[in-house]
Design a protein around this motif. Structure first.
Motif, PDB file in Angstrom:
ATOM      1  N   LEU A 142       0.831  -1.199   0.000  1.00 27.60           N
ATOM      2  CA  LEU A 142       0.000   0.000   0.000  1.00 27.60           C
ATOM      3  C   LEU A 142       0.869   1.254   0.000  1.00 27.60           C
ATOM      4  CD1 LEU A 142      -2.718  -1.103   2.576  1.00 27.60           C
ATOM      5  CD2 LEU A 142      -2.911  -1.015   0.080  1.00 27.60           C
ATOM      6  N   PRO A 143       0.377   2.325  -0.612  1.00 30.31           N
ATOM      7  CA  PRO A 143       1.154   3.575  -0.662  1.00 30.31           C
ATOM      8  C   PRO A 143       1.394   4.136   0.740  1.00 30.31           C
ATOM      9  CG  PRO A 143      -0.700   3.622  -2.196  1.00 30.31           C
ATOM     10  CD  PRO A 143      -0.906   2.440  -1.317  1.00 30.31           C
ATOM     11  N   PRO A 144       2.536   4.776   0.941  1.00 22.72           N
ATOM     12  CA  PRO A 144       2.806   5.389   2.250  1.00 22.72           C
ATOM     13  C   PRO A 144       2.030   6.699   2.395  1.00 22.72           C
ATOM     14  CG  PRO A 144       4.625   5.801   0.737  1.00 22.72           C
ATOM     15  CD  PRO A 144       3.663   4.911   0.005  1.00 22.72           C
ATOM     16  N   ILE A 145       1.063   6.723   3.269  1.00 18.56           N
ATOM     17  CA  ILE A 145       0.296   7.957   3.529  1.00 18.56           C
ATOM     18  C   ILE A 145       0.267   8.184   5.041  1.00 18.56           C
ATOM     19  CG2 ILE A 145      -1.095   7.728   1.446  1.00 18.56           C
ATOM     20  CD1 ILE A 145      -2.844   7.018   4.643  1.00 18.56           C
ATOM     21  N   SER A 146      -0.050   9.390   5.420  1.00 21.36           N
ATOM     22  CA  SER A 146      -0.155   9.709   6.849  1.00 21.36           C
ATOM     23  C   SER A 146      -1.604  10.004   7.202  1.00 21.36           C
ATOM     24  CB  SER A 146       0.731  10.910   7.201  1.00 21.36           C
ATOM     25  OG  SER A 146       0.319  12.056   6.465  1.00 21.36           O
ATOM     26  N   THR A 147      -2.001   9.613   8.395  1.00 19.40           N
ATOM     27  CA  THR A 147      -3.366   9.814   8.862  1.00 19.40           C
ATOM     28  C   THR A 147      -3.349  10.490  10.224  1.00 19.40           C
ATOM     29  OG1 THR A 147      -4.162   7.830   7.713  1.00 19.40           O
ATOM     30  CG2 THR A 147      -5.525   8.677   9.503  1.00 19.40           C
ATOM     31  N   PRO A 148      -3.960  11.665  10.339  1.00 18.92           N
ATOM     32  CA  PRO A 148      -4.029  12.307  11.659  1.00 18.92           C
ATOM     33  C   PRO A 148      -4.935  11.504  12.587  1.00 18.92           C
ATOM     34  CG  PRO A 148      -5.361  13.500  10.050  1.00 18.92           C
ATOM     35  CD  PRO A 148      -4.608  12.460   9.290  1.00 18.92           C
ATOM     36  N   LEU A 149      -4.508  11.312  13.812  1.00 13.70           N
ATOM     37  CA  LEU A 149      -5.277  10.526  14.778  1.00 13.70           C
ATOM     38  C   LEU A 149      -6.053  11.403  15.752  1.00 13.70           C
ATOM     39  CD1 LEU A 149      -2.653   7.738  15.566  1.00 13.70           C
ATOM     40  CD2 LEU A 149      -4.503   7.711  13.881  1.00 13.70           C
ATOM     41  N   ASN A 150      -5.816  12.691  15.721  1.00 14.66           N
ATOM     42  CA  ASN A 150      -6.524  13.611  16.607  1.00 14.66           C
ATOM     43  C   ASN A 150      -7.847  14.044  15.968  1.00 14.66           C
ATOM     44  OD1 ASN A 150      -4.707  14.892  14.691  1.00 14.66           O
ATOM     45  ND2 ASN A 150      -5.440  16.834  15.542  1.00 14.66           N
ATOM     46  N   VAL A 151      -8.630  14.781  16.687  1.00 15.96           N
ATOM     47  CA  VAL A 151      -9.889  15.304  16.173  1.00 15.96           C
ATOM     48  C   VAL A 151      -9.600  16.417  15.170  1.00 15.96           C
ATOM     49  CG1 VAL A 151     -12.032  16.504  16.763  1.00 15.96           C
ATOM     50  CG2 VAL A 151     -11.178  14.688  18.246  1.00 15.96           C
ATOM     51  N   ILE A 152     -10.166  16.301  13.972  1.00 12.12           N
ATOM     52  CA  ILE A 152      -9.945  17.276  12.911  1.00 12.12           C
ATOM     53  C   ILE A 152     -11.263  17.608  12.231  1.00 12.12           C
ATOM     54  CG2 ILE A 152      -7.579  16.513  12.463  1.00 12.12           C
ATOM     55  CD1 ILE A 152      -8.705  15.025   9.989  1.00 12.12           C
ATOM     56  N   SER A 153     -11.236  18.614  11.380  1.00 17.41           N
ATOM     57  CA  SER A 153     -12.381  18.963  10.542  1.00 17.41           C
ATOM     58  C   SER A 153     -12.031  18.672   9.092  1.00 17.41           C
ATOM     59  CB  SER A 153     -12.745  20.439  10.701  1.00 17.41           C
ATOM     60  OG  SER A 153     -13.245  20.692  12.007  1.00 17.41           O
ATOM     61  N   VAL A 154     -12.971  18.079   8.363  1.00 14.64           N
ATOM     62  CA  VAL A 154     -12.792  17.730   6.958  1.00 14.64           C
ATOM     63  C   VAL A 154     -13.912  18.372   6.158  1.00 14.64           C
ATOM     64  CG1 VAL A 154     -12.680  15.859   5.273  1.00 14.64           C
ATOM     65  CG2 VAL A 154     -11.714  15.529   7.565  1.00 14.64           C
ATOM     66  N   GLU A 155     -13.558  18.933   5.014  1.00 17.98           N
ATOM     67  CA  GLU A 155     -14.573  19.535   4.140  1.00 17.98           C
ATOM     68  C   GLU A 155     -14.532  18.855   2.779  1.00 17.98           C
ATOM     69  OE1 GLU A 155     -15.682  23.839   2.040  1.00 17.98           O
ATOM     70  OE2 GLU A 155     -14.651  23.805   3.985  1.00 17.98           O
ATOM     71  N   GLY A 156     -15.700  18.658   2.194  1.00 17.10           N
ATOM     72  CA  GLY A 156     -15.763  18.020   0.886  1.00 17.10           C
ATOM     73  C   GLY A 156     -17.140  18.117   0.285  1.00 17.10           C
ATOM     74  N   ILE A 157     -17.394  17.249  -0.693  1.00 21.11           N
ATOM     75  CA  ILE A 157     -18.665  17.216  -1.412  1.00 21.11           C
ATOM     76  C   ILE A 157     -19.286  15.833  -1.238  1.00 21.11           C
ATOM     77  CG2 ILE A 157     -19.794  17.450  -3.668  1.00 21.11           C
ATOM     78  CD1 ILE A 157     -17.526  19.282  -4.486  1.00 21.11           C
ATOM     79  N   VAL A 158     -20.580  15.815  -1.031  1.00 22.90           N
ATOM     80  CA  VAL A 158     -21.296  14.570  -0.771  1.00 22.90           C
ATOM     81  C   VAL A 158     -21.645  13.862  -2.081  1.00 22.90           C
ATOM     82  CG1 VAL A 158     -23.426  13.576   0.142  1.00 22.90           C
ATOM     83  CG2 VAL A 158     -22.244  15.397   1.402  1.00 22.90           C
ATOM     84  N   PHE A 159     -21.364  12.562  -2.133  1.00 17.91           N
ATOM     85  CA  PHE A 159     -21.751  11.729  -3.270  1.00 17.91           C
ATOM     86  C   PHE A 159     -22.340  10.424  -2.753  1.00 17.91           C
ATOM     87  CE2 PHE A 159     -18.509  14.448  -5.202  1.00 17.91           C
ATOM     88  CZ  PHE A 159     -19.153  14.823  -6.381  1.00 17.91           C
ATOM     89  N   ALA A 160     -23.103   9.743  -3.643  1.00 17.29           N
ATOM     90  CA  ALA A 160     -23.715   8.474  -3.247  1.00 17.29           C
ATOM     91  C   ALA A 160     -22.676   7.375  -3.109  1.00 17.29           C
ATOM     92  CB  ALA A 160     -24.788   8.075  -4.261  1.00 17.29           C
ATOM     93  N   HIS A 161     -21.639   7.407  -3.946  1.00 16.11           N
ATOM     94  CA  HIS A 161     -20.592   6.383  -3.921  1.00 16.11           C
ATOM     95  C   HIS A 161     -19.353   6.952  -4.610  1.00 16.11           C
ATOM     96  CE1 HIS A 161     -21.408   5.681  -8.173  1.00 16.11           C
ATOM     97  NE2 HIS A 161     -22.691   5.605  -7.870  1.00 16.11           N
ATOM     98  N   PRO A 162     -18.209   6.315  -4.480  1.00 17.87           N
ATOM     99  CA  PRO A 162     -16.969   6.839  -5.064  1.00 17.87           C
ATOM    100  C   PRO A 162     -16.750   6.453  -6.518  1.00 17.87           C
ATOM    101  CG  PRO A 162     -16.480   4.911  -3.760  1.00 17.87           C
ATOM    102  CD  PRO A 162     -17.957   5.149  -3.613  1.00 17.87           C
ATOM    103  N   GLY A 163     -17.758   5.896  -7.179  1.00 18.33           N
ATOM    104  CA  GLY A 163     -17.589   5.412  -8.536  1.00 18.33           C
ATOM    105  C   GLY A 163     -17.318   3.924  -8.540  1.00 18.33           C
ATOM    106  N   LYS A 164     -17.709   3.265  -9.629  1.00 19.38           N
ATOM    107  CA  LYS A 164     -17.574   1.819  -9.705  1.00 19.38           C
ATOM    108  C   LYS A 164     -16.724   1.409 -10.895  1.00 19.38           C
ATOM    109  CE  LYS A 164     -22.107   1.089  -7.564  1.00 19.38           C
ATOM    110  NZ  LYS A 164     -23.447   0.496  -7.696  1.00 19.38           N
TER     111      LYS A 164
END
Length: 264
Positions: A142-164
């Protein structure tokens, strides 16, 4: 008048097979061209609708339980923390290229879907965090990515699914809900049953925020491919026109040859 009747007879009546064949080419070419134009117009309309919905006030996932119909394609913020051990890496996803951008669009990789525990609510929201390239030499790495473990705020756009993507058969393996995995497609209902938690009936596609986490979020607009549809439409219409010209010219040449032979 006799010449007109003779021309009609030679072009159509005496060339039924050629006429029917040409008609089929013309009908198929025109129908396919119109279909491509409709596809382009549909993409433009969807993009305009998405843009209009994004101008509406930003919603908060933490205020209430939202239905998909209420929030589809709306901007939304969510506050909470990630549950990285249950992440899903969606395979065979092309690298997203923004409008006017350049790059290797054929490069395959993953979309990282990760559950997000909403602060102050007993509810989980799945977030499409972005795209990461695949290791072609070690495909299970798997690609090396970092994930914050503390409480954060995320902003984005709502979709039914990520595509198939196309998938050969259903995955019948027994899955561990507390272990990240690679998958071809994402099923919200299946994940809710697997984890047994209260889950939002949609995903949030995270927008670019400058976070240095190893993920790409330069999402391609919905109008991507419109020019390609126009080009395909032109090719289909050109095929139909070429079929008509071939039928007409070949018929006229036969008619003129007969005139010469008959001494008309």
């Amino acid at each position: 008048m006799n010449h007109v009747n003779s021309l009609f007879t030679n072009l159509i009546a005496k060339r039924l097979v050629a006429t029917v064949s040409a008609l089929l080419v013309i009908v198929i070419g025109c129908a396919a061209g119109v279909w491509q134009l409709n596809r382009a117009e549909t993409k433009i309309a969807l993009a305009a609708n998405l843009l209009a919905r994004q101008q509406l006030p930003i919603l908060s996932a933490n205020t209430q339980f939202w239905s998909l119909e209420e929030v589809h394609e709306r901007r939304m913020t969510a506050r909470g923390h990630y549950l990285p051990h249950s992440a899903i890496w969606l395979d065979n996803r092309p690298r997203p290229i923004p409008a006017g951008g350049e790059g290797n669009t054929a490069q395959a990789g993953f979309y990282l879907l990760m559950p997000f525990q909403l602060e102050g609510r007993d509810e989980v929201l799945w977030i499409n965090r972005g795209w990461a390239p695949r290791n072609n030499d070690r495909r299970e790495t798997l690609p090396p990515i970092s994930t914050p473990l503390n409480v954060i705020s995320v902003e984005g756009i709502v979709f039914a699914h990520p595509g198939k993507v196309y998938e050969l058969g259903a995955d019948s393996k027994v899955l561990d809900p507390n272990q990240s995995r690679i998958a071809q497609n994402f099923d919200l209902e299946r994940e809710a049953k697997l984890h047994g938690w209260l889950q939002a009936p949609f995903i949030l596609r995270q927008e670019e925020s400058g976070a240095q986490d190893g993920l790409l979020r330069e999402w391609a607009p919905l109008t991507t491919g419109v020019n390609r549809h126009y080009a395909y439409a032109f090719q289909w219409f050109a095929l139909a026109f070429s079929g008509f010209l071939f039928w007409l010219i070949s018929g006229l040449r036969q008619y003129w040859r007969r005139d010469v032979v008959n001494g008309d």
